[in-house]
Design an enzyme around this catalytic site. Structure first.
Site, short mmCIF file in Angstrom:
data_model
loop_
_atom_site.label_atom_id
_atom_site.label_comp_id
_atom_site.label_asym_id
_atom_site.label_seq_id
_atom_site.Cartn_x
_atom_site.Cartn_y
_atom_site.Cartn_z
N HIS A 161 2.72 1.83 4.87
CA HIS A 161 3.03 2.00 3.23
C HIS A 161 4.25 0.96 3.03
O HIS A 161 3.98 0.08 2.00
CB HIS A 161 3.55 3.15 3.07
CG HIS A 161 3.94 3.62 1.79
ND1 HIS A 161 4.70 4.62 1.42
CD2 HIS A 161 3.98 2.74 0.59
CE1 HIS A 161 5.10 4.55 0.09
NE2 HIS A 161 4.15 3.57 -0.49
N GLU B 183 2.63 -2.59 3.00
CA GLU B 183 2.08 -2.72 1.49
C GLU B 183 3.19 -3.44 0.67
O GLU B 183 2.95 -4.28 -0.11
CB GLU B 183 1.57 -1.64 1.06
CG GLU B 183 0.82 -1.66 -0.28
CD GLU B 183 1.30 -0.60 -1.12
OE1 GLU B 183 2.28 -0.68 -1.98
OE2 GLU B 183 1.30 0.78 -0.78
N HIS B 184 4.25 -2.64 0.62
CA HIS B 184 5.33 -3.07 -0.14
C HIS B 184 5.71 -4.53 0.22
O HIS B 184 6.23 -5.41 -0.82
CB HIS B 184 6.65 -2.01 -0.23
CG HIS B 184 6.33 -0.85 -0.89
ND1 HIS B 184 7.20 -0.49 -1.96
CD2 HIS B 184 5.58 0.20 -0.92
CE1 HIS B 184 6.89 0.59 -2.65
NE2 HIS B 184 5.89 0.90 -1.82
N GLU C 143 10.88 6.59 -2.39
CA GLU C 143 9.55 7.14 -2.87
C GLU C 143 9.10 8.32 -2.08
O GLU C 143 8.47 9.28 -2.60
CB GLU C 143 8.76 5.98 -2.53
CG GLU C 143 7.28 6.27 -3.19
CD GLU C 143 6.24 5.19 -3.02
OE1 GLU C 143 6.67 4.07 -2.80
OE2 GLU C 143 5.01 5.31 -3.12
ZN LIG Z 1 4.86 2.83 -2.42
#
Ligand SMILES: [Zn+2]
Length: 1016
Positions: free
Chosen positions: A107, A110-111, A208
């Site tokens: 994750h 991905e960012h 998040e």
């Molecule tokens: Zn995210």
């Protein structure tokens, strides 16, 4: 939100059977020598194309498409191309990412890959492209076992621009330490200028995921997966558990990229009417040819099967909005099913799961929900095909803790009963009908739906093109049923009764949950801090300042491609409609290439409904098509709807008038769609509901009330920013005030109170009274979309339908055609409100009264809102503040600022004010204004599916003429206009504006007389 949707198990694993538009119109008017389908069909297996070999070509006539499967010779990268006469083209590249810990490495990666790359070495090119593109979709998504980068656009130049950005990002990202600490996690001083100030955890993903786990449903869904499939990657949290995120190092992140983001571990997907060869050539020449094959160690082994069922429990924060505080336990029984690459078995299990849980006539609905011991199904329900082996879950939420065994018993008895009795043929027919209708009903982003529907199965090397052959799968299924009438019962026995890989998961609230979580976070933080050397501390202080500096630096963005305003159509896409009336009832219609599907919408206006009754309107819309009517009890009505329609739905409508700020429409919208052959039947069902609805079934009403209340309570933390904005806008215009009553946080409280009532007879009387007004044809208007061939028949039938509808019109009754509500006395006021909720993050908002849609300054305000979002608020609220997102929204009449999953509160309100000052000072460039315009066109130019053409006119009274005028104004807005708009509407202190936020107990607000605190 915009970037990085963290995909969790969605409750229904819907294989997407939707198809989308423009087929017939394009195919007919197409005079090109060869259609894109013909070009694709001409390819032979074995053909070499730009470094690839064609493996398979298949036609899927029911979806009007041809698939081409290819393999890249040098790297083994897989490519699936879907040729279709649709100009909303899609690209996606996905990697199999199978983490073995809960640090959130896929994750955070991905960012981070979107933070700058070799060819585009600027900070966050992905975000910057949002202002420079006409994309109809741009995102990056992390699932449990894949990471995907998809986009779609209708513009060829834009497609090429985005393709270059995406490919460079995934294969050559910079992955700088600063990006890792910004997007992932870092230690940072509270005051960046003071190295003695306290140190905290910060980071976009860190916050998040704190937000994600503030939601009980997410906690439950994650636990089901972790505990049902504990042995490999599904046993960990791919998005990142805030407790373990700080264990991730920059080195580990870079290494994960090297081993996972490689062509040998990649799946490319292209869709639409752009030529395949161009895509292949670009991808091969610029990227794939520079790699050689590796053995990516990312395969997921089968889960070792259990020899006996297991039980597990988790806790969550108590939900103060829950209707009954003593009933907050959730339980679900979860079964591990088959490997998802076995498509035939998957189709059968998906169908069985639907038959078991879906709709009022399903066995689990009847046995569990009608027992009225819980508020709704458990958050994870039905078939889940998002893991290598699929699973099925069923259970209840909102039950008393002593009822767990009862639920388990009902579940096992229900399974026994199904094995004994099987499913009724007409329910199977209804499901097959739904699948047929699904292939014909057109949505606005068909290609994206396709790639999402095959992603998980393809990720484990299943046959993606085979999965798209819907009719083939249905034929196989029907054959099996014919050959063995007990086929489904046998499968139910095999997978549900005799399956020992079964997990019962119980989730119960814990008073100290949030306290314990905070204590753990503190402990982790103190551990981190204690181990810091003097040198480390200096580094943290410097990093904080460096990060702030880079965030503030103005960058040269000339390396990024951009769509030019001159490339954007000056003309709107017309939405031709015609108007008529039957028996005084206005009817709008539009002949469209709808694939033999007919769409009907009806608005019943509420202007005659007494004010004190309006608060019950949302409940009315939630129950009216689900209570039964005339000869049908509620089960039979639901069954009829499944047999003949795509569903009968009802919802509220509040629509600000485009010209007058004190005018608005208020109503209930009824809508449905169906195959042409079922239009009669659909209208019959509506006639029953309008003329003979049965609201007197108290038990049924209670079930629906509980479900609505539970849904609403759960939506607070997912859509907190919307609730905050709705609340802050509510003191500014009459329409916003009504929106808050219908859809806002006050409606959540109302429903909570209603659900707590022992006796619902008063509520029932209110609903019946409302029915007299709402189900009255005098208050109606209608809208029909159908094919040109069917339209005359459709109109005839609608005329008959209107004639038969009951009316209480008296002879002297003057029929009111315009139901618009005009408010004469409304004083906009400024308010400050906190809605206190047990969250770990805040959702802040500020709203300011502006002007309606047709006002000459509206275009400037629209552009201003984009400018504020992209050029100021994103940087300050997300990058610096560590919130998941923030921005400004310009709606008809109101401008709202918001933040999403925000660790800050008062600081963010200051950011809102600084952004206004920044805009009013004109601290931006002409290019910034151009880019802001592009993002507005991105919104206005989204493709509209044929069934929705004319909706803007029908529901919002915005005509093609108004839209063209608005478009002209958008093109002509200058930097000066934007500055003036900021100065005129946002800056002045004396203009009505309100602040509202959702969040935990807040020291700055408590005891402050300016603020009103509502305990949620
Ligand atoms: Zn995210």
């Amino acid at each position: 939100m915009y970037k990085s949707v963290f995909l969790r198990n969605r409750p229904f694993a819907s294989r997407l059977y939707h198809s989308s538009g423009q087929l017939k119109s394009l195919a007919k008017g197409n005079v090109k020598t060869k259609s894109v389908l013909e070009v694709a069909r001409a390819l032979q297996p074995g053909t070499k194309l730009h470094g690839y070999t064609v493996e398979k070509v298949e036609d899927v006539p029911e979806l009007f498409l041809t698939t081409v499967s290819l393999n890249h010779d040098r790297t083994g990268a897989k490519h699936l191309h879907v040729a279709r006469e649709d100009n909303n083209n899609v690209f996606s590249v996905a990697f199999r990412t199978t983490p073995m810990d809960s640090t959130g490495v896929p994750h955070i990666l991905e960012h981070t890959v979107l933070c700058g790359s070799k060819k585009f070495p600027v900070r966050d090119p992905f975000f910057k492209m949002l202002n420079r593109s006409l994309a109809t979709f741009m995102n990056a998504l992390t699932a449990s076992d894949w990471t995907m980068y998809p986009f779609s656009t209708q513009n060829r130049q834009d497609y090429n621009n985005l393709l270059s950005i995406y490919l460079d990002a995934v294969f050559y990202p910079q992955l700088r330490e600063l990006d890792f600490s910004q997007e992932g996690w870092r230690l940072e001083h509270e005051n960046l200028q003071d190295d003695n100030s306290p140190i905290n955890f910060k980071g976009v993903v860190y916050n998040e995921m704190k937000g994600v786990f503030s939601n009980q449903q997410n906690i439950f869904a994650e636990a089901v997966q972790n505990k049902l499939l504990p042995n490999h990657t599904y046993g960990v949290v791919s998005g990142g558990d805030p407790e373990y995120i700080p264990d991730l190092t920059w080195e580990h992140l870079k290494n994960f990229h090297k081993t996972h983001y490689h062509p040998s571990n990649a799946r490319f997907f292209t869709y639409g009417n752009f030529p395949l060869e161009d895509h292949l050539q670009y991808i091969n020449e610029n990227y794939l040819s520079q790699f050689s094959k590796i053995e990516a160690d990312t395969a997921v082994p089968a889960e070792p099967r259990w020899t006996s069922p297991k039980e597990a429990s988790v806790t969550c924060q108590p939900d103060t909005m829950a209707p009954d505080p003593d009933k907050q336990t959730t339980v679900a029984v979860n079964f591990l099913l088959s490997d998802i690459t076995d498509i035939e078995e998957g189709t059968t299990l998906n169908i069985i799961s639907n038959l078991l849980t879906d709709g009022e006539t399903s066995p689990f609905y009847q046995a569990l929900l009608e027992a009225n011991i819980g508020s709704d199904y458990s958050p994870v329900i039905g078939y889940n095909g998002y893991t290598k082996e699929s699973s099925f879950s069923v259970g209840l939420q909102g039950i008393h803790k002593d009822d767990v065994d009862k639920v388990k018993q009902i579940i096992s008895e229900t399974i026994d009963k199904v094995i004994e009795e099987g499913f009724e043929q007409s329910r199977i027919d209804a499901l097959l009908h739904r699948i047929e209708l699904g292939t014909k009903h057109q949505t606005s982003n068909f290609g994206l739906g396709l790639v999402m529907s095959v992603a998980s199965m393809w990720n484990h090397d299943g046959d993606a093109s085979e999965m798209l052959r819907v009719n083939n799968q249905m034929e196989l299924f029907k054959k099996k049923l014919q050959n063995d009438p007990k086929y489904l019962q046998k499968k139910v026995k095999e997978y549900f009764k005799d399956n020992s890989h079964r997990l019962t998961l119980v989730m119960s609230p814990e008073e100290e949950f949030e306290e314990k979580r905070r204590a753990k976070e503190q402990e982790k933080l103190q551990n981190c801090i204690q181990n810091l050397s003097a040198q480390d501390k200096t580094k943290i202080f410097q990093l904080g300042q460096e990060l702030q500096e880079t965030q503030n630096r103005t960058e040269d963005l000339t390396c990024l491609p951009c769509i030019k305003l001159s490339e954007i159509d000056k003309e709107i896409k017309l939405e031709p409609t015609e108007q008529t009336e039957f028996d005084g009832i206005p009817v709008q219609y539009s002949a469209q290439p709808t694939n033999e599907v007919t769409y009907i919408k009806m608005v019943s206006f509420l202007d005659q409904v007494p004010m004190e009754m309006k608060v019950y309107v949302p409940l009315f819309t939630n129950v009216i098509t689900k209570m039964g009517a005339g000869i049908y009890d509620f089960k039979e009505l639901s069954h009829q709807a499944e047999l003949y329609t795509g569903g009968l739905s009802a919802g509220t409508l509040v629509s600000q008038d485009p010209t007058d700020p004190l005018d608005f429409d208020q109503g209930v919208v009824f809508s449905s769609y169906c195959l042409e052959r079922n239009f009669d039947k659909t209208l019959d069902l509506w006639t029953e509901i309008f003329d003979r609805s049965n609201l007197r079934d108290s038990n049924r009403l209670q079930t629906l009330i509980k479900m609505s209340a539970a849904d609403l309570a759960a939506s607070l933390s997912n859509a907190g920013h919307n609730y905050a904005m709705m609340h802050s806008a509510s003191s500014l215009t009459p329409a916003s005030q009504l929106s808050e009553m219908f859809d806002g946080v006050s409606q959540v409280s109302v429903m909570k109170r209603i659900a707590e009532l022992e006796d619902n007879s008063k509520i029932m009387e209110h609903l019946i009274e409302l029915g007299h007004e709402i189900l009255n044809k005098n208050n109606l208007k209608l809208c029909i979309n159908a094919t040109p061939d069917f339209m005359p028949t459709a109109l005839e039938k609608v005329e008959q339908f209107i004639e038969t509808l009951h009316s209480d019109r008296k002879p002297e009754h003057h029929f009111v055609k315009r139901h618009t509500t005009h408010v004469t006395k409304f004083v906009a006021t400024s308010q400050k409100t906190q809605i206190e909720l047990p969250f770990s993050v805040n959702y802040m908002s500020k709203s300011i009264k502006t002007v309606p849609y047709t006002h000459v300054d509206f275009a400037s305000l629209r552009i201003l809102s984009r400018l504020l979002s992209w050029k100021f608020l994103h940087r300050e609220i997300r990058e610096k503040g560590g919130a998941y997102g923030g921005g400004a929204n310009c709606t008809n009449g109101v401008m709202s600022f918001f933040s999403y999953r925000d660790p800050n509160s008062m600081e963010t309100l200051e950011v809102f004010d600084r952004s206004i000052q920044w805009a009013a000072n004109g601290d931006f460039t002409d290019t910034d204004v151009e880019e802001a315009k592009i993002t507005v066109f991105q919104q206005t130019d989204k493709p509209v599916p044929p069934g929705q053409i004319g909706s803007t006119l029908f529901l919002n009274n915005i005509s093609d003429g108004m839209r063209q005028e608005a478009r002209n104004q958008l093109f002509s807005v200058t930097k000066e206009n934007v500055i003036e708009a900021a100065q005129r509407y946002l800056l002045p202190d004396n203009r009505p504006s309100s602040l509202s936020f959702l969040g935990p107990e807040n020291a700055d607000v408590a005891g402050n007389k300016e603020w009103k605190v509502i305990k949620g």
